[in-house]
Design a protein around this motif. Structure first.
Motif, short mmCIF file in Angstrom:
data_model
loop_
_atom_site.label_atom_id
_atom_site.label_comp_id
_atom_site.label_asym_id
_atom_site.label_seq_id
_atom_site.Cartn_x
_atom_site.Cartn_y
_atom_site.Cartn_z
N SER A 121 0.82 -1.22 0.00
CA SER A 121 0.00 0.00 0.00
C SER A 121 0.84 1.26 0.00
N HIS A 122 2.18 1.10 -0.11
CA HIS A 122 3.09 2.24 -0.11
C HIS A 122 3.98 2.17 -1.36
N GLN A 123 4.74 3.23 -1.59
CA GLN A 123 5.66 3.24 -2.73
C GLN A 123 6.77 2.21 -2.50
N ILE A 124 6.90 1.30 -3.43
CA ILE A 124 7.92 0.26 -3.34
C ILE A 124 9.31 0.87 -3.55
N ARG A 125 10.25 0.47 -2.70
CA ARG A 125 11.64 0.90 -2.84
C ARG A 125 12.48 -0.31 -3.25
N ILE A 126 13.27 -0.12 -4.30
CA ILE A 126 14.07 -1.21 -4.87
C ILE A 126 15.53 -0.79 -4.87
N ALA A 127 16.42 -1.70 -4.52
CA ALA A 127 17.86 -1.48 -4.66
C ALA A 127 18.43 -2.54 -5.59
N ASP A 128 19.26 -2.11 -6.52
CA ASP A 128 19.95 -3.02 -7.45
C ASP A 128 21.44 -2.89 -7.18
N ILE A 129 22.03 -3.95 -6.66
CA ILE A 129 23.42 -3.92 -6.20
C ILE A 129 24.33 -4.41 -7.33
N GLY A 130 25.26 -3.55 -7.74
CA GLY A 130 26.10 -3.86 -8.90
C GLY A 130 25.29 -3.67 -10.16
N THR A 131 24.73 -2.48 -10.32
CA THR A 131 23.70 -2.26 -11.34
C THR A 131 24.19 -2.30 -12.77
N ARG A 187 20.87 3.24 2.87
CA ARG A 187 20.07 3.13 4.09
C ARG A 187 18.71 2.56 3.70
N GLY A 188 18.25 1.61 4.47
CA GLY A 188 16.96 1.00 4.17
C GLY A 188 15.83 1.83 4.72
N PRO A 189 14.66 1.25 4.75
CA PRO A 189 14.41 -0.12 4.31
C PRO A 189 14.05 -0.19 2.83
N PHE A 190 14.36 -1.34 2.21
CA PHE A 190 13.99 -1.60 0.83
C PHE A 190 13.03 -2.79 0.80
N ASP A 191 12.07 -2.71 -0.10
CA ASP A 191 11.11 -3.80 -0.26
C ASP A 191 11.67 -4.92 -1.12
N LEU A 192 12.48 -4.56 -2.10
CA LEU A 192 13.14 -5.53 -2.97
C LEU A 192 14.60 -5.12 -3.12
N ILE A 193 15.49 -6.07 -2.95
CA ILE A 193 16.90 -5.88 -3.28
C ILE A 193 17.26 -6.94 -4.30
N VAL A 194 17.79 -6.52 -5.42
CA VAL A 194 18.11 -7.44 -6.52
C VAL A 194 19.58 -7.28 -6.89
N SER A 195 20.15 -8.32 -7.45
CA SER A 195 21.55 -8.24 -7.85
C SER A 195 21.92 -9.36 -8.80
N ASN A 196 22.75 -9.02 -9.76
CA ASN A 196 23.46 -10.00 -10.57
C ASN A 196 24.94 -9.81 -10.27
N PRO A 197 25.42 -10.40 -9.17
CA PRO A 197 26.80 -10.15 -8.75
C PRO A 197 27.80 -10.97 -9.55
N PRO A 198 29.07 -10.65 -9.46
CA PRO A 198 30.08 -11.50 -10.10
C PRO A 198 30.13 -12.86 -9.41
N TYR A 199 30.03 -13.94 -10.20
CA TYR A 199 29.98 -15.27 -9.57
C TYR A 199 30.81 -16.32 -10.30
N ILE A 200 31.64 -15.92 -11.24
CA ILE A 200 32.50 -16.89 -11.92
C ILE A 200 33.76 -17.11 -11.08
N PRO A 201 34.08 -18.35 -10.73
CA PRO A 201 35.35 -18.58 -10.02
C PRO A 201 36.53 -18.06 -10.85
N SER A 202 37.48 -17.45 -10.18
CA SER A 202 38.59 -16.78 -10.88
C SER A 202 39.28 -17.69 -11.89
N ALA A 203 39.49 -18.94 -11.53
CA ALA A 203 40.21 -19.87 -12.42
C ALA A 203 39.41 -20.23 -13.66
N GLU A 204 38.10 -20.00 -13.63
CA GLU A 204 37.27 -20.35 -14.77
C GLU A 204 37.20 -19.25 -15.83
N ILE A 205 37.58 -18.04 -15.48
CA ILE A 205 37.42 -16.92 -16.41
C ILE A 205 38.21 -17.12 -17.71
#
Length: 293
Positions: A121-131, A187-205
């Motif tokens: 019922s309020h304005q949704i706040r979204i954070a995208d980490i590593g946008t 500073r929060g609060p956020f209703d949704l926090i989303v992220s596509n972070p780096p996740y490839i193991p270093s040796a696999e790059i």
């Protein structure tokens, strides 16, 4: 060296380019040829059809040859054009941003499912980490008209790219972009926090495809020795900044979903649904909620 496209008609140039790309064993040679030809000539699909018989100018033939050379060398089409499509929206790219991929749309899909269940019922706040280019955040703002979003990134170049995309999509008034490591400046609060972070193991790059290894920023790929460094930093920060009932949704690499859930559970976040699979069946979007006290 002579230009193989000189004097060709539009249709003949398309066929010649597609043949070159097939010879280079590139996937989707026909589609790439059409897109690159259209970009070189400034024509959409209709224009390519209606002008199929006309001859390329010298400038057009030269531009097409440059596009062909770059694609055959392994540069993705989106990098050549400087624009990638995500969620049906165009996103300008830079050297500091990933090319947005269809797999990542799974994060958007899951975030929207969770949002629609809440009936906020309020304005949704979204954070995208590593946008990066802002793709995830801006796709969500496009779908949730009253939402407000914050995107973070270490790269000032990426943040400038994201701001430009927000303005171009008419979303600049509902988004801000902040330079910081993960969520430390938020500073929060956020209703949704989303992220596509780096996740490839270093040796696999070094084993990644040329399109990724040589053209995507390693800062956005390298997840440390085991691929989980970003999750270890991000998840506790996100848990602190979520509103009660809020959700964290992250992209996962192949085989990583269960370990990410373990990291989430260690911060008292609660998994209330299985990971959402991408079109190939890989569990791609992992979510957890912060339960009310």
């Amino acid at each position: 060296m002579s230009n193989p496209f000189t004097g060709l008609s539009v249709e003949s140039a398309r066929r010649a380019l597609a043949a070159q790309l097939r010879s280079a064993q590139l996937d989707e040679a026909e589609l790439d040829a059409r897109i690159l030809l259209g970009a070189a000539l400034g024509l959409d699909l209709t224009g390519l059809i209606t002008q199929a018989a006309r001859r390329l100018t010298e400038a057009e033939a030269l531009q097409l040859a440059r596009h062909a050379q770059r694609r055959i060398a392994g540069e993705p089409v989106a990098r050549i054009l400087g624009v990638g499509e995500f969620w049906g929206l165009p996103f300008r790219l830079s050297e500091a941003t990933l090319v947005p991929r269809p797999d990542t749309e799974t994060v958007v899909e899951l975030a929207l499912e969770i949002f629609r269940e809440r009936h906020a019922s309020h304005q949704i706040r979204i954070a995208d980490i590593g946008t990066g280019s802002g793709a995830i955040l801006l796709a969500l703002l496009h779908e949730i008209p009253d939402a407000f979003g914050v995107g973070t990134d270490l790269s000032l170049t990426a943040l400038n790219t994201a701001r430009g995309n927000a303005a171009a999509l008419g979303l600049g008034g509902r988004s801000v972009f902040v330079a910081c490591s993960y969520a430390v400046a938020l500073r929060g609060p956020f209703d949704l926090i989303v992220s596509n972070p780096p996740y490839i193991p270093s040796a696999e790059i070094p084993k990644l495809s040329i399109e990724v290894r040589d053209h995507d920023p390693h800062l956005a790929l390298d997840g440390g020795n085991d691929g989980y460094d970003a999750y270890r930093a991000l998840i506790p920060q996100a848990a602190e900044r979520l509103a009660p009932g809020g959700a964290l949704i992250v992209e996962a690499g192949q085989g990583q979903a269960r370990n990410i859930e373990t990291l989430m559970a260690a911060t008292a976040l609660v998994m209330d649904r299985p990971p959402k699979a991408d079109l190939t069946g890989i569990p791609r979007a992992v979510s957890a909620r912060k339960m009310p006290p």
